[in-house]
Write a protein that holds these residues in place. Structure first.
Motif, PDB file in Angstrom:
ATOM      1  N   ALA A  16       0.842  -1.208   0.000  1.00  0.00           N
ATOM      2  CA  ALA A  16       0.000   0.000   0.000  1.00  0.00           C
ATOM      3  C   ALA A  16       0.871   1.250   0.000  1.00  0.00           C
ATOM      4  CB  ALA A  16      -0.924  -0.003   1.219  1.00  0.00           C
ATOM      5  N   SER A  17       1.954   1.229   0.778  1.00  0.00           N
ATOM      6  CA  SER A  17       2.811   2.404   0.853  1.00  0.00           C
ATOM      7  C   SER A  17       3.580   2.618  -0.445  1.00  0.00           C
ATOM      8  CB  SER A  17       3.774   2.288   2.039  1.00  0.00           C
ATOM      9  OG  SER A  17       3.050   2.418   3.245  1.00  0.00           O
ATOM     10  N   LEU A  18       3.986   1.525  -1.078  1.00  0.00           N
ATOM     11  CA  LEU A  18       4.664   1.649  -2.373  1.00  0.00           C
ATOM     12  C   LEU A  18       3.693   2.204  -3.418  1.00  0.00           C
ATOM     13  CD1 LEU A  18       7.452   1.047  -3.660  1.00  0.00           C
ATOM     14  CD2 LEU A  18       6.493  -1.111  -4.458  1.00  0.00           C
ATOM     15  N   LEU A  19       2.464   1.665  -3.422  1.00  0.00           N
ATOM     16  CA  LEU A  19       1.444   2.149  -4.364  1.00  0.00           C
ATOM     17  C   LEU A  19       1.138   3.625  -4.111  1.00  0.00           C
ATOM     18  CD1 LEU A  19      -0.715   1.562  -6.566  1.00  0.00           C
ATOM     19  CD2 LEU A  19      -2.281   0.959  -4.708  1.00  0.00           C
ATOM     20  N   GLY A  20       0.961   3.989  -2.836  1.00  0.00           N
ATOM     21  CA  GLY A  20       0.715   5.392  -2.489  1.00  0.00           C
ATOM     22  C   GLY A  20       1.869   6.275  -2.926  1.00  0.00           C
ATOM     23  N   GLY A  21       3.077   5.781  -2.702  1.00  0.00           N
ATOM     24  CA  GLY A  21       4.266   6.524  -3.116  1.00  0.00           C
ATOM     25  C   GLY A  21       4.299   6.743  -4.619  1.00  0.00           C
ATOM     26  N   ILE A  22       3.919   5.708  -5.372  1.00  0.00           N
ATOM     27  CA  ILE A  22       3.886   5.836  -6.840  1.00  0.00           C
ATOM     28  C   ILE A  22       2.873   6.910  -7.246  1.00  0.00           C
ATOM     29  CG2 ILE A  22       3.187   4.610  -8.951  1.00  0.00           C
ATOM     30  CD1 ILE A  22       4.542   2.085  -7.691  1.00  0.00           C
TER      31      ILE A  22
ATOM     32  N   LEU B  26      -1.212   9.892  -0.486  1.00  0.00           N
ATOM     33  CA  LEU B  26      -0.870   9.946   0.945  1.00  0.00           C
ATOM     34  C   LEU B  26      -1.814   9.064   1.761  1.00  0.00           C
ATOM     35  CD1 LEU B  26      -0.095  13.758   1.437  1.00  0.00           C
ATOM     36  CD2 LEU B  26       1.526  11.867   1.659  1.00  0.00           C
ATOM     37  N   LEU B  27      -3.094   9.094   1.418  1.00  0.00           N
ATOM     38  CA  LEU B  27      -4.073   8.282   2.160  1.00  0.00           C
ATOM     39  C   LEU B  27      -3.827   6.795   1.945  1.00  0.00           C
ATOM     40  CD1 LEU B  27      -7.196  10.489   1.466  1.00  0.00           C
ATOM     41  CD2 LEU B  27      -6.403   9.848   3.742  1.00  0.00           C
ATOM     42  N   VAL B  28      -3.596   6.402   0.687  1.00  0.00           N
ATOM     43  CA  VAL B  28      -3.341   4.988   0.369  1.00  0.00           C
ATOM     44  C   VAL B  28      -2.065   4.522   1.083  1.00  0.00           C
ATOM     45  CG1 VAL B  28      -2.690   3.404  -1.489  1.00  0.00           C
ATOM     46  CG2 VAL B  28      -4.556   5.024  -1.837  1.00  0.00           C
ATOM     47  N   ALA B  29      -1.058   5.406   1.090  1.00  0.00           N
ATOM     48  CA  ALA B  29       0.230   5.051   1.692  1.00  0.00           C
ATOM     49  C   ALA B  29       0.174   5.013   3.212  1.00  0.00           C
ATOM     50  CB  ALA B  29       1.292   6.045   1.238  1.00  0.00           C
ATOM     51  N   GLY B  30      -0.905   5.559   3.776  1.00  0.00           N
ATOM     52  CA  GLY B  30      -1.028   5.613   5.232  1.00  0.00           C
ATOM     53  C   GLY B  30      -0.332   6.810   5.839  1.00  0.00           C
ATOM     54  N   MET B  31       0.119   7.744   4.980  1.00  0.00           N
ATOM     55  CA  MET B  31       0.925   8.852   5.461  1.00  0.00           C
ATOM     56  C   MET B  31       0.097  10.040   5.954  1.00  0.00           C
ATOM     57  SD  MET B  31       4.043   7.949   5.414  1.00  0.00           S
ATOM     58  CE  MET B  31       3.630   6.241   5.757  1.00  0.00           C
ATOM     59  N   ALA B  32      -1.243   9.968   5.760  1.00  0.00           N
ATOM     60  CA  ALA B  32      -2.091  11.015   6.328  1.00  0.00           C
ATOM     61  C   ALA B  32      -2.416  10.700   7.786  1.00  0.00           C
ATOM     62  CB  ALA B  32      -3.370  11.165   5.508  1.00  0.00           C
ATOM     63  N   TRP B  47       9.445  -0.843  14.840  1.00  0.00           N
ATOM     64  CA  TRP B  47       9.645   0.060  13.716  1.00  0.00           C
ATOM     65  C   TRP B  47       8.786  -0.311  12.520  1.00  0.00           C
ATOM     66  CZ3 TRP B  47      13.452  -0.040   9.265  1.00  0.00           C
ATOM     67  CH2 TRP B  47      13.531   1.214   8.651  1.00  0.00           C
ATOM     68  N   ASP B  48       8.116   0.699  11.944  1.00  0.00           N
ATOM     69  CA  ASP B  48       7.300   0.513  10.744  1.00  0.00           C
ATOM     70  C   ASP B  48       8.006   1.197   9.568  1.00  0.00           C
ATOM     71  OD1 ASP B  48       5.466   0.520   8.710  1.00  0.00           O
ATOM     72  OD2 ASP B  48       3.791   1.278   9.895  1.00  0.00           O
ATOM     73  N   PRO B  49       8.656   0.431   8.688  1.00  0.00           N
ATOM     74  CA  PRO B  49       9.457   1.030   7.607  1.00  0.00           C
ATOM     75  C   PRO B  49       8.625   1.584   6.442  1.00  0.00           C
ATOM     76  CG  PRO B  49       9.925  -1.337   7.894  1.00  0.00           C
ATOM     77  CD  PRO B  49       8.680  -1.035   8.642  1.00  0.00           C
ATOM     78  N   SER B  50       7.291   1.629   6.562  1.00  0.00           N
ATOM     79  CA  SER B  50       6.429   1.982   5.418  1.00  0.00           C
ATOM     80  C   SER B  50       6.834   3.282   4.734  1.00  0.00           C
ATOM     81  CB  SER B  50       4.968   2.086   5.872  1.00  0.00           C
ATOM     82  OG  SER B  50       4.548   0.872   6.434  1.00  0.00           O
ATOM     83  N   LEU B  51       7.204   4.312   5.528  1.00  0.00           N
ATOM     84  CA  LEU B  51       7.501   5.630   4.938  1.00  0.00           C
ATOM     85  C   LEU B  51       8.643   5.551   3.927  1.00  0.00           C
ATOM     86  CD1 LEU B  51       7.322   9.001   6.742  1.00  0.00           C
ATOM     87  CD2 LEU B  51       9.281   8.583   5.296  1.00  0.00           C
ATOM     88  N   ALA B  52       9.593   4.668   4.170  1.00  0.00           N
ATOM     89  CA  ALA B  52      10.700   4.513   3.224  1.00  0.00           C
ATOM     90  C   ALA B  52      10.188   3.992   1.884  1.00  0.00           C
ATOM     91  CB  ALA B  52      11.752   3.565   3.799  1.00  0.00           C
ATOM     92  N   PHE B  53       9.157   3.126   1.926  1.00  0.00           N
ATOM     93  CA  PHE B  53       8.572   2.602   0.687  1.00  0.00           C
ATOM     94  C   PHE B  53       7.808   3.694  -0.053  1.00  0.00           C
ATOM     95  CE2 PHE B  53       8.943  -2.126   0.598  1.00  0.00           C
ATOM     96  CZ  PHE B  53       9.819  -2.219   1.664  1.00  0.00           C
ATOM     97  N   VAL B  54       7.180   4.593   0.705  1.00  0.00           N
ATOM     98  CA  VAL B  54       6.473   5.725   0.094  1.00  0.00           C
ATOM     99  C   VAL B  54       7.474   6.604  -0.661  1.00  0.00           C
ATOM    100  CG1 VAL B  54       4.965   7.703   0.515  1.00  0.00           C
ATOM    101  CG2 VAL B  54       4.811   5.701   1.992  1.00  0.00           C
ATOM    102  N   MET B  55       8.554   6.956   0.029  1.00  0.00           N
ATOM    103  CA  MET B  55       9.578   7.811  -0.588  1.00  0.00           C
ATOM    104  C   MET B  55      10.177   7.124  -1.809  1.00  0.00           C
ATOM    105  SD  MET B  55      10.358  10.628   1.537  1.00  0.00           S
ATOM    106  CE  MET B  55      12.099  10.884   1.326  1.00  0.00           C
ATOM    107  N   GLY B  56      10.452   5.831  -1.671  1.00  0.00           N
ATOM    108  CA  GLY B  56      11.047   5.079  -2.770  1.00  0.00           C
ATOM    109  C   GLY B  56      10.135   5.066  -3.994  1.00  0.00           C
ATOM    110  N   GLY B  57       8.846   4.802  -3.776  1.00  0.00           N
ATOM    111  CA  GLY B  57       7.887   4.777  -4.876  1.00  0.00           C
ATOM    112  C   GLY B  57       7.773   6.128  -5.552  1.00  0.00           C
TER     113      GLY B  57
END
Lengths: 156, 162
Positions: A16-22, B26-32, B47-57
């Motif tokens: 989900a985070s990768l998709l959101g990031g994209i 942001l909502l899909v990524a959980g960043m909101a 630790w939840d590494p999700s934010l790194a995946f958001v930045m990477g994407g």
């Protein structure tokens, strides 16, 4: 709370985070390619405090899009598959902390000329050393702040 | 190819769509969700590494757009492409970023997710955004003071507002 450096597998959302990031990358790409603008949200907001003729409406429109996005997601909720749910947001900080943090974020992002979107996404995608330094700085400060509040002072 | 003056509303429509896609991302990524952002910043906790995946994407997509944009002078709708020109690494940059990072770590909000959470009707997000605007206005005021002082010191009669 568990101690030790371990990954929280129950809350980790890689796909989900990768998709959101994209999606963030697509939005950023659209704005630079079609409008010629860098999608740095704090800069876009700050531009409204120093309005210039012909440079205001696109900022208002973009901010309106951000603000309207939860409504779109809610509207699409019907089509959301069961394995994909957007968690209800949780704001742990107390009111005065939220207000103080807002002021620091406002001042800090202006001095730095960018935030997570401007330096962290656009700047790194432009391979800008300046943005890399900014990103390392705010990440380090964020890590340290959370370490202090949650593990030393236990106030959060 | 593109007609800059024919459809002046198109850039605004595109800006709105861009904000919409960014917010949905942001909502899909959980960043909101500030709690999830803080879970990334909490290296010593679970630790939840999700934010790194958001930045990477995000960077993985945008890097191509910026590489292409750098080769062009005008955007597809006809406006000039405005890329940041400053390359200076200054104390302002570092101290400003550190201050931002402290605020980010305290509340779990940075500007874009706060605006999305505001749209989601969260009262604390409203407080954060108002406080952020106050901080930004304070910066403008401090800058105008130092500009005015600089102008007096060099005794230049014409003040050039930015």
């Amino acid at each position: 709370m568990r101690r030790g450096r371990r990954v929280d597998w129950t809350h980790f959302t890689p796909w989900a985070s990768l998709l959101g990031g994209i999606l963030l990358g697509i939005a950023t790409s659209l704005l630079i390619l079609f409008n010629g603008r860098v999608l740095g949200v704090c800069g876009i907001v700050a531009g409204l405090l120093r309005p210039e003729r012909g440079d205001t409406l696109w900022r208002v429109a973009l901010i309106a899009g951000l603000v309207a996005s939860p409504w779109l997601v809610r509207g699409l909720a019907v089509f959301q598959p069961t394995w994909f749910t957007i968690a209800a947001p949780q704001i742990d900080a107390d009111w005065p902390v939220v207000a103080g943090a807002g002021i620091i974020v406002g001042v800090g992002t202006r001095y730095a000329n960018g935030c997570t979107s401007g330096h962290g996404v656009c700047g790194l995608a432009r391979l800008s050393p300046r943005s890399a330094i900014a990103t390392v700085s705010f990440m380090a400060a964020g890590f340290l702040t959370v370490f202090l509040t949650q593990h030393v002072l236990h106030i959060a | 190819m593109s007609q800059p003056t024919a459809k002046p509303f198109l850039p605004h429509v595109l800006a709105f769509a861009t904000g919409l896609v960014f917010g949905v991302g942001l909502l899909v990524a959980g960043m909101a969700d500030p709690h999830k952002v803080l879970a990334f910043l909490n290296l010593a906790g679970p630790w939840d590494p999700s934010l790194a995946f958001v930045m990477g994407g995000a960077i993985g997509v945008a890097v191509f757009a910026f590489a292409y944009a750098r080769k062009r002078a005008t955007a597809l709708l006809g406006d000039p492409i405005r890329l940041p020109t400053s390359r200076d690494i200054t104390p302002r940059l570092i101290l400003g970023s550190v201050a931002f990072g402290v605020g980010w770590g305290l509340a779990g909000f940075c500007p874009a997710p706060a605006l999305v959470a505001l749209g989601n009707g969260q009262p604390k997000a409203v407080v954060f955004v108002v406080a952020m605007l106050v901080g930004m206005a304070a910066f403008e005021w401090l800058e105008s003071l130092s500009t005015a002082r600089g102008t007096l010191n060099t005794s230049v009669n014409a003040v050039s507002p930015r």
